[in-house]
Design a protein around this motif. Structure first.
Motif, short mmCIF file in Angstrom:
data_model
loop_
_atom_site.label_atom_id
_atom_site.label_comp_id
_atom_site.label_asym_id
_atom_site.label_seq_id
_atom_site.Cartn_x
_atom_site.Cartn_y
_atom_site.Cartn_z
N ILE A 133 -33.09 -93.03 -13.14
CA ILE A 133 -32.14 -92.07 -13.73
C ILE A 133 -30.78 -92.76 -13.95
O ILE A 133 -30.19 -92.69 -15.02
CB ILE A 133 -31.98 -90.83 -12.82
CG1 ILE A 133 -33.29 -90.03 -12.77
CG2 ILE A 133 -30.82 -89.96 -13.27
CD1 ILE A 133 -33.40 -89.11 -11.55
N TYR A 175 -30.63 -81.63 -10.14
CA TYR A 175 -30.78 -82.59 -9.05
C TYR A 175 -29.44 -83.30 -8.87
O TYR A 175 -28.79 -83.69 -9.84
CB TYR A 175 -31.88 -83.58 -9.43
CG TYR A 175 -32.21 -84.56 -8.36
CD1 TYR A 175 -32.70 -84.13 -7.13
CD2 TYR A 175 -32.02 -85.92 -8.56
CE1 TYR A 175 -33.00 -85.04 -6.13
CE2 TYR A 175 -32.33 -86.83 -7.56
CZ TYR A 175 -32.81 -86.38 -6.35
OH TYR A 175 -33.10 -87.28 -5.37
N LYS A 220 -42.89 -88.53 -4.16
CA LYS A 220 -43.35 -87.16 -3.96
C LYS A 220 -44.87 -87.07 -4.08
O LYS A 220 -45.52 -86.36 -3.32
CB LYS A 220 -42.67 -86.23 -4.96
CG LYS A 220 -41.15 -86.38 -5.07
CD LYS A 220 -40.40 -85.81 -3.87
CE LYS A 220 -38.97 -86.31 -3.74
NZ LYS A 220 -38.05 -86.08 -4.81
N ASN A 269 -35.69 -81.98 -16.48
CA ASN A 269 -36.48 -82.08 -15.25
C ASN A 269 -37.49 -80.93 -15.19
O ASN A 269 -37.12 -79.78 -15.09
CB ASN A 269 -35.51 -82.03 -14.05
CG ASN A 269 -36.21 -81.89 -12.70
OD1 ASN A 269 -35.74 -81.19 -11.82
ND2 ASN A 269 -37.32 -82.55 -12.53
N TYR A 297 -42.30 -84.52 -9.98
CA TYR A 297 -43.23 -83.53 -9.42
C TYR A 297 -44.41 -83.27 -10.35
O TYR A 297 -45.02 -82.20 -10.30
CB TYR A 297 -42.49 -82.22 -9.12
CG TYR A 297 -41.42 -82.38 -8.08
CD1 TYR A 297 -41.75 -82.51 -6.73
CD2 TYR A 297 -40.08 -82.43 -8.43
CE1 TYR A 297 -40.77 -82.68 -5.77
CE2 TYR A 297 -39.09 -82.61 -7.47
CZ TYR A 297 -39.44 -82.73 -6.14
OH TYR A 297 -38.47 -82.90 -5.19
N TYR A 336 -27.80 -86.41 -10.82
CA TYR A 336 -27.52 -86.39 -12.27
C TYR A 336 -26.02 -86.40 -12.56
O TYR A 336 -25.54 -87.17 -13.40
CB TYR A 336 -28.12 -85.15 -12.97
CG TYR A 336 -29.61 -85.02 -12.97
CD1 TYR A 336 -30.44 -86.00 -12.44
CD2 TYR A 336 -30.20 -83.88 -13.52
CE1 TYR A 336 -31.82 -85.83 -12.45
CE2 TYR A 336 -31.58 -83.72 -13.55
CZ TYR A 336 -32.38 -84.69 -13.00
OH TYR A 336 -33.73 -84.53 -13.01
N GLY A 345 -37.30 -96.29 -7.00
CA GLY A 345 -37.41 -94.84 -7.03
C GLY A 345 -36.95 -94.27 -8.37
O GLY A 345 -36.40 -94.99 -9.22
N ASP A 356 -37.38 -86.27 -16.16
CA ASP A 356 -37.58 -86.51 -14.73
C ASP A 356 -38.84 -85.75 -14.34
O ASP A 356 -38.82 -84.52 -14.24
CB ASP A 356 -36.35 -86.04 -13.96
CG ASP A 356 -36.49 -86.21 -12.45
OD1 ASP A 356 -37.62 -86.39 -11.96
OD2 ASP A 356 -35.45 -86.15 -11.76
#
Ligand SMILES: *Cc1c(COP(=O)(O)O)cnc(C)c1O
Length: 398
Positions: free
Chosen positions: A106, A127, A240, A174, A209, A130, A101, A206
């Motif tokens: 990250i 998020y 996602k 992000n 999305y 982080y 994932g 990141d």
């Protein structure tokens, strides 16, 4: 024996406690509420991709440790996806790394690139992983706050520039942004890129999305800007985009040097994960454009149902340009109902009041008072569920 003189949990993690999602999901169960707290879809992704995973499992592909960097089929598919969507060229062998994932990507990137004492700039609200990962890497997080401006949360570029010091090691960016739904514009991204080059900073993006952008918004990878290819670790995820958040297939793309560095940390975290699912995600990434367009249209329709319902119920709605979250301001509900604009108190009361669970955005802030009046609702749920939730919320003011 455990010494009582010393706290069990180390100092780096002590501040984090249990995530709000556990508390709110438990509350949802106890009260029979509709859970719009945590962001996961209530329907699975494409049937043919599910079947691809079953086929891989049956055929014995990925049931044993897959190769450390990820199976070649998936690395090739990731490189092809970056080429097809963004015209970016990556060598699947040296410049692509599959992770458990985006979460592991990250963590591994921060653990690999941050020395104790380094400052890491992240957009606030951020998020939740982080802050914990920066702390585990021994870094210092420096939040730059997105603030409401003309109906959306916007980045103040001067504030970002001012946050850079001689100790700044990297920018963690992000976009599309969770929880605000902000999608950074071409101009903002260009300015961030210029700053990174000027101050010689590394950048982690990141982009989980990337396929969920609405209306006129466009997702432009930061790595496409001048001078960014050699300093950017780009992170993507299948969770996602294909509505399989339980599969935990993510990836990193970057120069061989950057990917090798991230892999140095990753190999001692999970080493490898999600064997059969890697083959299925390789097929998912090759789905025709019509899949991605239909997915976006479906989520857009859901966004509109929830945003309209929240507005009708008296919330101020920040219409998201991306992601699957709507951030609201609860203050228009009035001091009594909004608990004087305290999102925590409001979210703790909401299950009893209306049978709906949401998340107080304050948990995503260092400057908690900045985030106090904002509350996040997820719309990645069936339309009938969203309609029932908005129906329940419409009775709040009565
Ligand atoms: C969901 C999410 C992730 C985690 O992605 P996984 O692939 O499920 O690990 C990372 N970043 C953001 C902003 C997210 O919303």
């Amino acid at each position: 024996m455990t010494s009582t003189a010393r706290p069990l949990l180390n100092r780096r993690l002590a501040e984090f406690g249990t995530t709000i999602f556990a508390e709110m999901s438990a509350l949802a169960l106890k009260t029979g509420s509709i859970n719009l707290g945590q962001g996961f879809p209530d329907t699975d992704g494409p049937e043919e991709i599910r079947e691809a995973a079953v086929r891989a499992l049956r055929d014995g592909r990925g049931n044993q440790y897959p190769p450390g960097p990820g199976v070649p089929e998936l690395r090739t598919a990731i490189a092809a996806h970056q080429e097809r969507r963004y015209g970016l060229s990556y060598d699947p062998d040296a410049e692509v790394l599959v992770t458990a994932g985006a979460t592991e990507a990250i963590a591994a990137a921060l653990l690999a690139l941050v020395e104790p004492g380094d400052e890491v700039i992240a957009l606030e609200p951020y998020y939740d992983s982080y802050a914990a990962c920066i702390a585990m890497a021994g870094g210092t997080r420096v939040p730059v706050t997105l603030r409401p401006h003309e109906g959306a949360f916007r980045l103040d570029l001067d504030e970002l520039r001012a946050a850079v010091t001689d100790r700044t090691r990297l920018l963690l960016i992000n976009t599309p942004h969770n929880p605000t739904g902000t999608v950074l514009t071409r101009e903002e991204l260009a300015a961030i890129a210029e700053l990174a080059v000027e101050r010689d900073l590394l950048v982690i993006t990141d982009e989980v999305y990337e396929h969920l952008v609405f209306d006129e918004a466009e997702h432009i990878p930061l790595v496409t800007f001048p001078g960014m290819r050699e300093r950017t670790v780009s992170i993507g995820s299948a969770g996602k985009t294909f509505s399989f958040t339980g599969w935990k297939v993510g990836w990193v793309t970057g120069t061989p040097t950057l990917v090798t560095a991230v892999r140095s940390a990753k190999q001692f975290l999970t080493y490898v994960a999600s064997g059969p699912f890697q083959y299925a995600v390789a097929e998912a990434l090759a789905l025709p454009d019509s899949y991605f367009a239909a997915f976006r249209a479906d989520m857009l329709a859901k966004r509109d149902v929830l945003a309209a319902g929240l507005a009708a119920a008296g919330f101020e709605v920040f219409r998201p340009a991306g992601t699957y979250f709507v951030t609201t301001d609860i203050r228009p509900l009035g001091p009594e109902l909004s608990r004087n604009g305290d999102g925590f108190a409001f979210c703790r009361a909401l299950p009893e009041l209306a049978g709906v669970v949401a998340i107080p955005n304050a948990v995503f802030y260092d400057h908690r008072e900045e985030g106090a009046p904002f509350v996040r609702f997820a719309f990645c749920k069936r339309v009938g569920v969203l309609e029932e939730a908005t129906e329940r919320l419409s009775k709040l003011q009565k």
